[in-house]
Design a protein around this motif. Structure first.
Motif, PDB file in Angstrom:
ATOM      1  N   ALA A 641      -0.495 -15.133 -19.022  1.00  0.00           N
ATOM      2  CA  ALA A 641       0.307 -15.373 -20.410  1.00  0.00           C
ATOM      3  C   ALA A 641      -0.937 -15.607 -21.395  1.00  0.00           C
ATOM      4  O   ALA A 641      -0.836 -14.953 -22.465  1.00  0.00           O
ATOM      5  N   LEU A 642      -1.997 -16.074 -20.836  1.00  0.00           N
ATOM      6  CA  LEU A 642      -3.130 -16.342 -21.751  1.00  0.00           C
ATOM      7  C   LEU A 642      -3.653 -15.019 -22.269  1.00  0.00           C
ATOM      8  O   LEU A 642      -4.228 -15.125 -23.471  1.00  0.00           O
ATOM      9  N   VAL A 643      -3.764 -14.115 -21.362  1.00  0.00           N
ATOM     10  CA  VAL A 643      -4.359 -12.549 -21.840  1.00  0.00           C
ATOM     11  C   VAL A 643      -3.434 -12.118 -23.001  1.00  0.00           C
ATOM     12  O   VAL A 643      -4.131 -11.736 -23.801  1.00  0.00           O
ATOM     13  N   GLU A 644      -2.287 -12.402 -22.834  1.00  0.00           N
ATOM     14  CA  GLU A 644      -1.289 -11.870 -23.892  1.00  0.00           C
ATOM     15  C   GLU A 644      -1.539 -12.404 -25.345  1.00  0.00           C
ATOM     16  O   GLU A 644      -1.213 -12.020 -26.412  1.00  0.00           O
ATOM     17  N   ASP A 645      -2.005 -13.757 -25.056  1.00  0.00           N
ATOM     18  CA  ASP A 645      -2.371 -14.546 -26.266  1.00  0.00           C
ATOM     19  C   ASP A 645      -3.785 -14.479 -27.185  1.00  0.00           C
ATOM     20  O   ASP A 645      -4.033 -14.962 -28.124  1.00  0.00           O
ATOM     21  N   ILE A 646      -4.413 -13.642 -26.390  1.00  0.00           N
ATOM     22  CA  ILE A 646      -6.044 -13.116 -27.004  1.00  0.00           C
ATOM     23  C   ILE A 646      -5.455 -12.179 -28.356  1.00  0.00           C
ATOM     24  O   ILE A 646      -4.950 -11.233 -28.270  1.00  0.00           O
ATOM     25  N   ASP A 647      -6.156 -12.836 -29.494  1.00  0.00           N
ATOM     26  CA  ASP A 647      -6.022 -11.967 -30.590  1.00  0.00           C
ATOM     27  C   ASP A 647      -6.796 -10.705 -30.563  1.00  0.00           C
ATOM     28  O   ASP A 647      -7.884 -10.926 -30.459  1.00  0.00           O
ATOM     29  N   ARG A 648      -6.156  -9.588 -30.779  1.00  0.00           N
ATOM     30  CA  ARG A 648      -7.058  -8.183 -30.645  1.00  0.00           C
ATOM     31  C   ARG A 648      -8.254  -8.394 -31.929  1.00  0.00           C
ATOM     32  O   ARG A 648      -9.196  -7.668 -31.299  1.00  0.00           O
ATOM     33  N   ALA A 649      -8.036  -9.181 -32.869  1.00  0.00           N
ATOM     34  CA  ALA A 649      -9.018  -8.816 -34.016  1.00  0.00           C
ATOM     35  C   ALA A 649     -10.130 -10.080 -33.667  1.00  0.00           C
ATOM     36  O   ALA A 649     -11.232  -9.556 -33.981  1.00  0.00           O
ATOM     37  N   THR A 650      -9.786 -10.954 -33.176  1.00  0.00           N
ATOM     38  CA  THR A 650     -10.932 -11.964 -33.007  1.00  0.00           C
ATOM     39  C   THR A 650     -11.588 -12.122 -31.610  1.00  0.00           C
ATOM     40  O   THR A 650     -12.569 -12.769 -31.408  1.00  0.00           O
ATOM     41  N   GLY A 651     -10.739 -11.598 -30.639  1.00  0.00           N
ATOM     42  CA  GLY A 651     -11.020 -11.977 -29.295  1.00  0.00           C
ATOM     43  C   GLY A 651     -10.766 -13.296 -28.827  1.00  0.00           C
ATOM     44  O   GLY A 651     -11.324 -13.679 -27.902  1.00  0.00           O
ATOM     45  N   ARG A 652      -9.904 -14.131 -29.803  1.00  0.00           N
ATOM     46  CA  ARG A 652     -10.026 -15.425 -29.436  1.00  0.00           C
ATOM     47  C   ARG A 652      -8.495 -15.843 -29.222  1.00  0.00           C
ATOM     48  O   ARG A 652      -7.449 -15.266 -29.787  1.00  0.00           O
ATOM     49  N   VAL A 653      -8.261 -16.980 -28.713  1.00  0.00           N
ATOM     50  CA  VAL A 653      -6.820 -17.525 -28.744  1.00  0.00           C
ATOM     51  C   VAL A 653      -6.817 -18.724 -29.834  1.00  0.00           C
ATOM     52  O   VAL A 653      -7.469 -19.317 -29.885  1.00  0.00           O
ATOM     53  N   HIS A 654      -5.794 -18.570 -30.696  1.00  0.00           N
ATOM     54  CA  HIS A 654      -5.484 -19.409 -31.578  1.00  0.00           C
ATOM     55  C   HIS A 654      -4.135 -20.254 -31.502  1.00  0.00           C
ATOM     56  O   HIS A 654      -3.213 -19.587 -31.525  1.00  0.00           O
ATOM     57  N   THR A 655      -4.337 -21.327 -31.042  1.00  0.00           N
ATOM     58  CA  THR A 655      -3.296 -22.484 -30.791  1.00  0.00           C
ATOM     59  C   THR A 655      -2.597 -22.845 -32.204  1.00  0.00           C
ATOM     60  O   THR A 655      -3.297 -22.546 -33.105  1.00  0.00           O
ATOM     61  N   THR A 656      -1.436 -23.239 -31.934  1.00  0.00           N
ATOM     62  CA  THR A 656      -1.029 -24.226 -33.262  1.00  0.00           C
ATOM     63  C   THR A 656      -0.848 -25.712 -32.940  1.00  0.00           C
ATOM     64  O   THR A 656      -0.398 -26.012 -31.686  1.00  0.00           O
ATOM     65  N   TYR A 657      -1.532 -26.310 -33.721  1.00  0.00           N
ATOM     66  CA  TYR A 657      -1.176 -27.966 -33.399  1.00  0.00           C
ATOM     67  C   TYR A 657      -0.088 -28.426 -34.331  1.00  0.00           C
ATOM     68  O   TYR A 657      -0.085 -28.105 -35.536  1.00  0.00           O
TER      69      TYR A 657
END
Length: 933
Positions: A641-657
């Motif tokens: 799942a986490l791989v799918e959550d990586i933002d293509r533009a930033t290469g980062r995972v951005h959660t929502t709090y």
DNA sequence: CTGTTCACG
DNA sequence: GACGTACGTGAACAGG
């Protein structure tokens, strides 16, 4: 000249019992008894409807122990406990008073009567008329010029004549008569053989009590004379008991009791929740009338009426119009802002339009990127028949002007979950929005988990308004369209309403925040978190996709191997992931012992505990399933799942709090949840190795050491634990030494483990069964451990009792920083539900207090880092841990700053300002989260 | 859409 | 004497 103000002081406690006993049992749909609540509410409505008063307050007794018990322990001591079905009504009655926007006061150690006497004296001194609403004869002593009594049951006014009729003396001599006559109901001794009649006669003859006692020897009747001489001290004591204190130190002034119109939404929801439909019908007419003329300027009066302003919504497509709306916002100093987008993923959403509401009822919608539906064929600028689409002219200029408004410090921007809009606006180049307010967060601070905080729900609740549902505009399911395809006339109605409702809610909720005394919690703990979290979400954390994919492959191989073995042992293939099929294999096919059926569905339970027990008995299959489950979980929930959550533009995972989800005030994290990344198992921990720092940086993890246990030591004032923390000792070892009486040196790790489990149990509102399960021991043994703990740290019991009592009386508990946490089940009829609520009540201030502390640190940290000239960035929060990315050259300085801010921003101090328990922070650094933690 | 299971603090 | 049990989350999956 206007008539003098009239203050009504209602004896709430007295009325509760009368209402309870005079009405048949009634209960609302959920079973909560409400007959006294109903009677009380009726009385309150009547007082409010009569409009005789300009000021009103309701006073309650607080607890059973008062200063009178210090003087005379037997005072009211033989009173029976209130009936069981009255107890849950106490908090509801206070809620009734507040729902009608009437102040509701009580004071520890005092009876309601003392507060009434005090406020009456103060109001009278300002020239106000005072009417005391009570049928308690003890209040008759207060009757004088300007102070009268009203019996709410008989609707009878009691003045000096009625007092003389009852006591045979003037009101100012009532206490002397009561002192002699005593009162068997309240255990006021008086003088034996003397009743009211004789007492009145004696006082009339001698003038007052002291004169009478001084001249008691002159009394002709021998028995009466002897009794008076013998019990003179009892008479004096009785006089002190019945005399009401009118000199209590209070901060409220008459103006605090000014009648203001109630919030119609609050009134409606109170009456609805309690099933008082007839009362709701009766008051409905008055709720929508004009503001109370008696006090048009009170905040409540401002809030009143905000829901009845007519809607005035407009489409804005020219810069000229836009400027006019911006000018309106400048004039009012506040504007509600809402963005419309084509996606719920704020960071990827494009800005389709913006709505603004500068005043209640007045709102506009500015389309930026609407399109005509495709079906019409080629249609360049929406000139096609019936589908004209006109966006705002000159989008760049429009955005710039909007940006200036958003950044203008003199105009407050209000949003509902404004963090979402911050991301969308940032995507359109508008990255400064300040100052800001959030109606979702406001609602959460005020009402916590009592209800949801979505805009539609709040509009219904506070404004009695049904908003246009999103589905009505965009449809649902696979036919749902994005907002940029919504025709403009519909878009205006929907979007302008959202901004308008937000602004109206802001008026109501700001007032409610003030009334609930929660301004400080909101202003210092939650509101400043909004931009902090927005920035963390925007930053994101670098995740190594290659590493995760490698792990996925590894986990898949192991699962395949395990599955083959499992099927072989079962003798047939089945879906290992299905608890239903697994249960059948284990308990039906193989006939293993120890099966439990779930109480709800009757299905075999196959959770880890059951499988673990079977594995311990030597069965191979359950052990393999446990392994399989672990890999399945790690793979599906994390590595895949986490791989799918990586933002293509930033290469980062951005959660929502989210600030407004949990019951205790903690944050929650979703999409993806980065607060439950594995750490406890070896394989799981590898997932943290994929959380890394960008080149030139490293990750830093800083976590509070034992913060919740420290809070317990602080809040419950447990001396031994405070000292242990102050000296930096191993807290679980100290606990073990104290509870089990073993020496610290050479301690058996098993003993320490038990102590640790008890310490955790304390945080959760300990039960013998829970502890027994946790430690795999008998309930009897667990009970003995708890008893030993309580004996060693007796303060904990007082804390638990106090907090439960607060929950019962108020329906909520508080963190040390004033956050309110509702405990709805605390007076439930069902003992199990009540016990659950009691454990919540114990845990909530601890967990919530820790959440408050880390919020303060997070709010302070970015400024502290930039003041120190450091480039570290906050990435993640995991309840007691902060994760940052830190330039490699600044590791030492950053560690110092982070540790200092986290351990000193909040200090746990006693009343003298002396620190009770220090806050310790463990800091780690590494190339990945696994190595930093 | 609900219940079960399990990852974290 | 019976009953149901540690506190707080979010996500994936099965099965109706």
């Amino acid at each position: 000249m206007t008539a003098p103000p009239t203050l009504m002081l209602v004896d709430g406690s007295g009325y509760i019992f009368r209402a309870y006993h005079s009405l048949p049992p009634m209960s609302r749909p959920d079973g909560t008894p409400v007959n006294a609540v109903y009677g009380f509410t009726t009385m309150l409505l009547k007082l409010l409807a009569d409009m005789k008063a300009t000021h009103l307050a309701v006073l309650f007794d607080a607890g059973r122990h008062t200063f009178r018990n210090e003087i005379y322990p037997a005072y009211k001591a033989q009173r029976p406990d209130p009936p069981a079905d009255l107890i849950p009504q106490f908090p509801l009655i206070r809620e009734a008073v507040r729902a009608f926007n009437v102040p509701c006061l009580e004071r520890e150690g005092l009876e309601a009567d003392d507060l009434i006497a005090t406020y009456a004296a103060r109001a009278r001194a300002t020239g106000a008329q005072v009417v005391i609403v009570s049928s308690d004869k003890d209040l008759m002593q207060l009757v004088r010029d300007g102070v009268s009594l009203l019996d709410p049951m008989k609707n009878r006014a009691i003045g000096p004549d009625e007092v003389r009729e009852k006591f045979g003396v003037d009101p100012d001599k009532v206490v002397d008569v009561q002192a002699l006559a005593g009162d068997p109901v309240d255990n006021v001794p008086g003088v034996p053989g003397i009743g009211v009649k004789t007492a009145a006669q004696l006082i009339t003859t001698y003038g007052d009590l002291e004169t009478l006692l001084a001249r008691a020897g002159e009394i002709p009747q021998p028995k009466r004379r002897q009794s008076l001489l013998e019990h003179a001290d009892n008479a004096r004591l009785s006089r002190r008991l019945v005399t009401l204190r009118d000199d209590v130190e209070v901060s409220e002034t008459l103006e605090d009791f000014a009648l203001g119109a109630p919030d119609p939404g609050v009134v409606r929801s109170f009456l609805t929740e309690n099933g008082f439909r007839s009362l709701l019908k009766r008051v409905e007419a008055t709720l929508d009338t004009a503001p109370d003329p008696a006090s048009p300027d009170t905040p409540a009066a401002v809030a009143q009426g905000v829901e009845s302003v007519p809607d005035d919504y407009h489409l804005v497509t020219t810069l000229e119009d836009l400027d006019a709306w911006i000018a309106e916002a400048h004039a009012s100093g506040v504007v509600a802002v809402d963005t419309e987008t084509n996606s719920l993923k704020a960071r990827h959403a494009t800005l389709v339009g913006v709505s603004l509401a500068p005043r209640p009822g007045r709102a506009c919608y500015i389309p930026f990127a609407h399109r005509a539906p495709k079906t019409e064929g080629l249609d360049l600028e929406g000139e096609g028949a019936g589908a004209a689409v006109t966006n705002i002219e000159d989008k760049d200029k429009a955005l710039a002007r909007l940006g200036a408004l958003l950044a203008d410090p003199s105009v407050l921007k209000v949003g509902h979950n404004i963090k979402f809009d911050l991301h969308v606006l940032a995507g359109a180049g508008l990255d400064t929005v300040t100052p800001l307010d959030d109606t979702m967060v406001l609602s959460f601070v005020i009402d916590g988990s009592r209800h949801g905080h979505g805009m539609d729900e709040l509009a219904q609740r506070h404004l009695g308004r049904t908003t246009i549902p999103f589905e009505a505009v965009c449809g649902k399911g696979k036919n749902q369209i994005t907002f940029d395809l919504v025709p403009l006339d519909q878009a205006v109605r929907y979007a302008a309403e959202d901004a308008d409702v937000t602004l109206r809610l802001h008026v109501v909720l700001r007032q409610a925040l003030l009334a609930a005394r929660l301004v400080r919690v909101y202003e210092t703990l939650d509101r400043p978190m909004i931009p902090i979290l927005a920035r963390m979400e925007q930053t994101g954390v670098v995740v190594d996709a290659v590493r995760l994919k490698t792990l996925s492959g590894e986990f898949a191989r192991r699962m395949a191997d395990l599955e083959t073995e499992i099927h072989a042992l079962a003798g047939r293939p089945f879906n290992v992931a299905s608890p239903k099929q697994l249960g059948e294999v284990l308990f039906d096919d193989m006939g293993l012992p120890g099966g439990k059926r779930s109480s709800k569905t009757g299905a075999w339970s196959t959770d880890a505990q059951v499988l673990d027990t079977l594995a311990g008995e030597g069965h191979a299959l359950p052990a393999l399933v446990l392994d399989w489950r672990q890999y399945a979980k790690l793979k599906s929930t994390y590595t895949d799942a986490l791989v799918e959550d990586i933002d293509r533009a930033t290469g980062r995972v951005h959660t929502t709090y989210s600030l407004s989800v949990t019951t205790t005030g903690r944050l929650s994290s979703n999409d993806p949840n980065l607060q439950n990344i594995p750490i406890r198992s070896e394989d799981g921990r590898k997932i943290r190795e994929a959380f890394v720092a960008p080149p030139g940086f490293c990750l830093m993890s800083a976590d509070y050491s034992q913060i919740e246990l420290r809070l317990v030591a602080h809040v419950a004032a447990i001396r031994a634990l405070r000292e242990a923390f102050a000296q930096g000792q191993d807290i679980h070892a100290i606990t073990a030494a104290q509870v089990f009486g073993v020496p610290l040196e050479g301690m058996d790790p098993m003993v320490r483990r038990r102590a640790k489990a008890i310490n955790f149990g304390i945080l959760y509102g300990i039960s013998a069964h829970g502890l027994a399960v946790q430690l795999g021991i008998s309930r009897g043994e667990a009970g003995a451990f708890i008893a030993a703990y309580m004996a060693r740290f007796p303060e904990i019991q007082t804390f638990m009792e106090t907090i439960k009592e607060q929950a019962r009386a108020q329906g909520f508990v508080e963190t040390p920083f004033g956050r309110r946490i509702p405990i709805p089940g605390i007076n439930d009829r069902n003992p199990a539900a009540r016990a659950f609520a009691e454990r919540q009540a114990i845990n909530a201030p601890i967990q919530g207090g820790a959440a408050d502390i880390i919020k303060r640190a997070m709010i302070r940290l970015p400024d502290a880092l930039s003041e120190a000239g450091l480039g570290a960035r906050l990435l993640l929060q995991v309840h007691d841990e902060l994760v940052l990315e830190v330039p490699e050259a600044e590791i030492d300085a950053t560690r110092d700053t982070v540790r200092r801010v986290m351990s000193t921003t909040v200090a746990l101090t006693d009343a003298q300002g002396v620190t009770t328990v220090p806050l310790d922070v463990d800091v780690g650094v590494g190339p990945s989260w696994a190595e930093a933690h």
